[in-house]
Scaffold this active site. Sequence first.
Site, PDB file in Angstrom:
ATOM      1  N   GLY A  73     -52.026 -11.450 -24.511  1.00  0.00           N
ATOM      2  CA  GLY A  73     -52.854 -10.196 -24.998  1.00  0.00           C
ATOM      3  C   GLY A  73     -53.436 -10.649 -26.319  1.00  0.00           C
ATOM      4  CG  ASN A 153     -46.721  -1.858 -28.485  1.00  0.00           C
ATOM      5  OD1 ASN A 153     -47.461  -0.814 -28.831  1.00  0.00           O
ATOM      6  ND2 ASN A 153     -45.603  -1.894 -28.499  1.00  0.00           N
ATOM      7  CD  GLN A 183     -46.603  -2.289 -22.624  1.00  0.00           C
ATOM      8  OE1 GLN A 183     -46.163  -2.496 -21.858  1.00  0.00           O
ATOM      9  NE2 GLN A 183     -45.621  -3.309 -22.781  1.00  0.00           N
ATOM     10  CB  SER A 203     -50.835  -9.018 -20.926  1.00  0.00           C
ATOM     11  OG  SER A 203     -49.576 -10.695 -20.954  1.00  0.00           O
ATOM     12  N   GLY A 204     -50.706 -11.456 -18.510  1.00  0.00           N
ATOM     13  CA  GLY A 204     -49.613 -12.162 -17.578  1.00  0.00           C
ATOM     14  C   GLY A 204     -48.298 -11.061 -17.256  1.00  0.00           C
ATOM     15  CB  THR A 241     -56.842 -28.667 -21.648  1.00  0.00           C
ATOM     16  OG1 THR A 241     -58.716 -30.066 -21.789  1.00  0.00           O
ATOM     17  CG2 THR A 241     -57.121 -28.313 -20.040  1.00  0.00           C
ATOM     18  CB  CYS A 327     -44.259  -8.471 -32.240  1.00  0.00           C
ATOM     19  SG  CYS A 327     -44.698  -9.165 -30.752  1.00  0.00           S
TER      20      CYS A 327
END
Length: 380
Positions: A73, A153, A183, A203-204, A241, A327
């Site tokens: 994210g 968040n 979120q 985001s995963g 990659t 964070c």
Amino acid sequence: MEEKTAYLDNAATTRACPAAVEAAARMMRDCVGNPSSLHAMGLASAREMAAAREAVAALLGCQAECVTFTSGGSEANNLAVFGGAAARARRGKKLVTTAAEHSSVSEAMRRLESEGWEVAYVKPGPDGKLDAGAFADAVDERTALVSMMLVNNETGAIFPVAEAAKRIRRKNPETLIHCDGVQAFGKLPLRVSRMEVDLMSVSGHKICGPKGSGALYIRRGVRVLPQICGGGQERGLRSGTENLPAIAGFGAACAALNGKVPENFARAEALRDRLREQLSEMSGVRLISPADGSPYIVNFSVPGYRSETMLHFLESRGVFVSSGSACSKGAKSPVLLSMGLPAPVVDGALRASFIYGTSEEELDMLVSALREGIARVAHK
């Protein structure tokens, strides 16, 4: 016997689901080709990437060609803010955002500010909510880009992105509209193609996928300048990659959620309401999250107790929460400060956050440990 734990820090990160783990392992074990290679093994990897892109797009509610994979994210937010601002710089050098954004947006805005951009920051109210009209009023003919998150968040407040976008379109149709959907994605019923936004970050690892996986939705026809140069992967928008194990795991997590979001949402509402009721009955506890926010986040405070001290006491009882954004690493929350909350409330704030596997027992463990902490932990 294994000690029971209550993991209630899912807004920071989630456990990877079995489907995501298996998909990532299979890519590392069996699918070793570079997706850019033209031989059979490369083409096999490219097909896996295409399948993952389709799965992410299905959960987002958009076409697969609108999905650009990133490392998460934060990178998606940076690509949207820096890349979008650079693409529209000739139309004006003003940006509009909220004072409650994730640091990957707010710090990007500050950097642009230091480079000569004008940035308007719209504050939420004491309840954490944001006024769509006030946000749109900050936009003028010089505004190149705006950025507003969908779900905060820290507080779980749902921001009026769709309403603000409509107002902005009427005021300045040339303004790029970015939404941090990290979120909200996979948790709230969402169809990005109907929201009138140009860009959305997801985001995963917030939805039981691998860390290091994410994507930026880019509406068809919208131009964003790349921030990483190299081999031209992801249609030239994100060179390097591709991290196929993370991408495949991300896709598998999305596929596992597809069709289940409303059911999971309803269950999270029941958990949220249960926890809010229990906390509201505890003397000295103040609820910060709005009652109609995301059901996956409950922010509350115990004024007079340092959040870090209480966090570690809860940890000693097997309960894991956070004192804000992961964070921030313990710093005072800019989000809560922007709401104008008193210092003791900000200093004592804690966040419990859920995912679809969270149980009532985990919430009960939190409430029990919090009661004990209030009785045993010294006031600051």
